[in-house]
Motif scaffolding. Sequence first.
Motif, PDB file in Angstrom:
ATOM      1  N   LEU A  58       0.823  -1.207   0.000  1.00  0.00           N
ATOM      2  CA  LEU A  58       0.000   0.000   0.000  1.00  0.00           C
ATOM      3  C   LEU A  58       0.858   1.259   0.000  1.00  0.00           C
ATOM      4  CD1 LEU A  58      -2.831  -1.055   2.465  1.00  0.00           C
ATOM      5  CD2 LEU A  58      -2.993  -0.768  -0.011  1.00  0.00           C
ATOM      6  N   SER A  59       1.953   1.252   0.737  1.00  0.00           N
ATOM      7  CA  SER A  59       2.853   2.410   0.771  1.00  0.00           C
ATOM      8  C   SER A  59       3.459   2.668  -0.598  1.00  0.00           C
ATOM      9  CB  SER A  59       3.968   2.194   1.792  1.00  0.00           C
ATOM     10  OG  SER A  59       3.444   2.031   3.077  1.00  0.00           O
ATOM     11  N   ILE A  60       3.923   1.615  -1.245  1.00  0.00           N
ATOM     12  CA  ILE A  60       4.526   1.769  -2.572  1.00  0.00           C
ATOM     13  C   ILE A  60       3.481   2.235  -3.577  1.00  0.00           C
ATOM     14  CG2 ILE A  60       5.558   0.491  -4.494  1.00  0.00           C
ATOM     15  CD1 ILE A  60       7.045  -1.169  -2.345  1.00  0.00           C
ATOM     16  N   SER A  61       2.269   1.732  -3.474  1.00  0.00           N
ATOM     17  CA  SER A  61       1.196   2.155  -4.379  1.00  0.00           C
ATOM     18  C   SER A  61       0.894   3.639  -4.214  1.00  0.00           C
ATOM     19  CB  SER A  61      -0.078   1.352  -4.119  1.00  0.00           C
ATOM     20  OG  SER A  61       0.135   0.005  -4.394  1.00  0.00           O
ATOM     21  N   CYS A  62       0.823   4.097  -2.966  1.00  0.00           N
ATOM     22  CA  CYS A  62       0.550   5.518  -2.711  1.00  0.00           C
ATOM     23  C   CYS A  62       1.679   6.394  -3.229  1.00  0.00           C
ATOM     24  CB  CYS A  62       0.349   5.768  -1.218  1.00  0.00           C
ATOM     25  SG  CYS A  62      -1.198   5.083  -0.594  1.00  0.00           S
ATOM     26  N   LEU A  63       2.918   5.988  -2.993  1.00  0.00           N
ATOM     27  CA  LEU A  63       4.062   6.774  -3.460  1.00  0.00           C
ATOM     28  C   LEU A  63       4.094   6.852  -4.978  1.00  0.00           C
ATOM     29  CD1 LEU A  63       6.892   5.621  -1.045  1.00  0.00           C
ATOM     30  CD2 LEU A  63       5.775   7.853  -1.124  1.00  0.00           C
ATOM     31  N   SER A  64       3.789   5.760  -5.656  1.00  0.00           N
ATOM     32  CA  SER A  64       3.810   5.803  -7.121  1.00  0.00           C
ATOM     33  C   SER A  64       2.689   6.680  -7.663  1.00  0.00           C
ATOM     34  CB  SER A  64       3.714   4.392  -7.699  1.00  0.00           C
ATOM     35  OG  SER A  64       2.457   3.824  -7.392  1.00  0.00           O
ATOM     36  N   THR A  65       1.568   6.750  -6.949  1.00  0.00           N
ATOM     37  CA  THR A  65       0.478   7.631  -7.366  1.00  0.00           C
ATOM     38  C   THR A  65       0.910   9.081  -7.271  1.00  0.00           C
ATOM     39  OG1 THR A  65      -1.171   6.043  -6.636  1.00  0.00           O
ATOM     40  CG2 THR A  65      -1.904   8.324  -6.906  1.00  0.00           C
ATOM     41  N   TYR A  66       1.546   9.468  -6.152  1.00  0.00           N
ATOM     42  CA  TYR A  66       2.006  10.842  -5.999  1.00  0.00           C
ATOM     43  C   TYR A  66       3.123  11.158  -6.982  1.00  0.00           C
ATOM     44  CZ  TYR A  66      -0.694  12.148  -1.933  1.00  0.00           C
ATOM     45  OH  TYR A  66      -1.717  12.476  -1.102  1.00  0.00           O
ATOM     46  N   ALA A  67       3.988  10.192  -7.275  1.00  0.00           N
ATOM     47  CA  ALA A  67       5.096  10.441  -8.192  1.00  0.00           C
ATOM     48  C   ALA A  67       4.599  10.683  -9.611  1.00  0.00           C
ATOM     49  CB  ALA A  67       6.070   9.266  -8.164  1.00  0.00           C
ATOM     50  N   SER A  68       3.508  10.032  -9.998  1.00  0.00           N
ATOM     51  CA  SER A  68       3.014  10.202 -11.355  1.00  0.00           C
ATOM     52  C   SER A  68       2.031  11.358 -11.495  1.00  0.00           C
ATOM     53  CB  SER A  68       2.343   8.907 -11.827  1.00  0.00           C
ATOM     54  OG  SER A  68       1.195   8.658 -11.034  1.00  0.00           O
ATOM     55  N   ALA A  69       1.602  11.937 -10.390  1.00  0.00           N
ATOM     56  CA  ALA A  69       0.635  13.037 -10.448  1.00  0.00           C
ATOM     57  C   ALA A  69       1.293  14.290 -10.988  1.00  0.00           C
ATOM     58  CB  ALA A  69       0.054  13.304  -9.064  1.00  0.00           C
ATOM     59  N   MET A  70       0.476  15.166 -11.612  1.00  0.00           N
ATOM     60  CA  MET A  70       0.995  16.399 -12.176  1.00  0.00           C
ATOM     61  C   MET A  70       0.804  17.575 -11.229  1.00  0.00           C
ATOM     62  SD  MET A  70      -0.262  16.040 -16.100  1.00  0.00           S
ATOM     63  CE  MET A  70       0.278  17.684 -16.475  1.00  0.00           C
ATOM     64  N   TYR A  71       0.353  17.328 -10.035  1.00  0.00           N
ATOM     65  CA  TYR A  71       0.104  18.405  -9.096  1.00  0.00           C
ATOM     66  C   TYR A  71       0.971  18.230  -7.861  1.00  0.00           C
ATOM     67  CZ  TYR A  71      -2.688  14.971  -6.604  1.00  0.00           C
ATOM     68  OH  TYR A  71      -3.080  13.852  -5.932  1.00  0.00           O
ATOM     69  N   TRP A  72       1.150  19.326  -7.151  1.00  0.00           N
ATOM     70  CA  TRP A  72       1.873  19.272  -5.889  1.00  0.00           C
ATOM     71  C   TRP A  72       0.903  18.851  -4.806  1.00  0.00           C
ATOM     72  CZ3 TRP A  72       6.973  19.877  -5.270  1.00  0.00           C
ATOM     73  CH2 TRP A  72       7.684  20.481  -6.291  1.00  0.00           C
ATOM     74  N   PRO A  73       1.291  17.944  -3.920  1.00  0.00           N
ATOM     75  CA  PRO A  73       0.405  17.579  -2.817  1.00  0.00           C
ATOM     76  C   PRO A  73       0.358  18.687  -1.770  1.00  0.00           C
ATOM     77  CG  PRO A  73       2.481  16.422  -2.626  1.00  0.00           C
ATOM     78  CD  PRO A  73       2.521  17.174  -3.930  1.00  0.00           C
ATOM     79  N   TRP A  74      -0.708  18.718  -0.991  1.00  0.00           N
ATOM     80  CA  TRP A  74      -0.841  19.682   0.083  1.00  0.00           C
ATOM     81  C   TRP A  74       0.324  19.490   1.041  1.00  0.00           C
ATOM     82  CZ3 TRP A  74      -1.352  19.551   5.364  1.00  0.00           C
ATOM     83  CH2 TRP A  74      -1.778  20.735   5.961  1.00  0.00           C
ATOM     84  N   PRO A  75       0.952  20.514   1.569  1.00  0.00           N
ATOM     85  CA  PRO A  75       0.603  21.925   1.571  1.00  0.00           C
ATOM     86  C   PRO A  75       1.325  22.742   0.504  1.00  0.00           C
ATOM     87  CG  PRO A  75       2.284  21.582   3.203  1.00  0.00           C
ATOM     88  CD  PRO A  75       2.023  20.235   2.548  1.00  0.00           C
ATOM     89  N   LEU A  76       1.912  22.103  -0.496  1.00  0.00           N
ATOM     90  CA  LEU A  76       2.663  22.826  -1.521  1.00  0.00           C
ATOM     91  C   LEU A  76       1.804  23.247  -2.707  1.00  0.00           C
ATOM     92  CD1 LEU A  76       5.849  20.591  -1.546  1.00  0.00           C
ATOM     93  CD2 LEU A  76       5.501  22.754  -0.352  1.00  0.00           C
ATOM     94  N   ASN A  77       0.560  22.863  -2.706  1.00  0.00           N
ATOM     95  CA  ASN A  77      -0.290  23.184  -3.849  1.00  0.00           C
ATOM     96  C   ASN A  77      -0.879  24.587  -3.736  1.00  0.00           C
ATOM     97  OD1 ASN A  77      -1.962  22.585  -1.741  1.00  0.00           O
ATOM     98  ND2 ASN A  77      -3.258  21.185  -2.853  1.00  0.00           N
ATOM     99  N   GLY A  78      -1.318  25.127  -4.880  1.00  0.00           N
ATOM    100  CA  GLY A  78      -1.974  26.426  -4.896  1.00  0.00           C
ATOM    101  C   GLY A  78      -3.395  26.315  -4.366  1.00  0.00           C
ATOM    102  N   LYS A  79      -3.777  27.259  -3.534  1.00  0.00           N
ATOM    103  CA  LYS A  79      -5.108  27.232  -2.925  1.00  0.00           C
ATOM    104  C   LYS A  79      -5.789  28.569  -3.153  1.00  0.00           C
ATOM    105  CE  LYS A  79      -7.603  26.478   1.328  1.00  0.00           C
ATOM    106  NZ  LYS A  79      -7.594  25.923   2.643  1.00  0.00           N
ATOM    107  N   VAL A  80      -7.108  28.540  -3.407  1.00  0.00           N
ATOM    108  CA  VAL A  80      -7.889  29.745  -3.621  1.00  0.00           C
ATOM    109  C   VAL A  80      -8.985  29.813  -2.565  1.00  0.00           C
ATOM    110  CG1 VAL A  80      -9.430  30.962  -5.204  1.00  0.00           C
ATOM    111  CG2 VAL A  80      -7.442  29.751  -6.091  1.00  0.00           C
TER     112      VAL A  80
END
Length: 139
Positions: A14-36
């Motif tokens: 499960l840890s490896i699956s989650c990490l690969s999902t974040y690695a392939s995403a085109m967005y920054w995860p919270w708290p580095l993402n843009g917020k409005v």
Amino acid sequence: MTRTSQILYTLLFLSISCLSTYASAMYWPWPLNGKVVNLSSLPVAVWDGEHGIYTLPARSFSRKTLDVDHLYSSLNNRWCKIGPLKVEIDSKGNIDQCTCWVDNAGDACDSSVIVAKVRSSPAPKVVQAAQPASIPVNS
């Protein structure tokens, strides 16, 4: 295989699956993402690379799972490039925290303007630091 080993292997998978999902995403995860945060009484158009242009309702804010990249201002018909910041729209529709305005959603900021602004600002004064005391060597 023991029950403990099965649990550890499952957690590892499960840890490896989650990490690969974040690695392939085109967005920054919270708290580095843009917020409005939309404090106005009107909906606003926002853009991100994952979903394109969509509407953020009045008196609401973007979710942590979204990485908003641009925010449209109907006051000047331009897009505010957000980056990893939180930007608020006040009750009158003003966007005060925008440091970079672009003509189209998805456009990058012109870095030459930022570099020129940094070059033209005065250099900070450097205060003479106290010199460290010499440490005696024990013989």
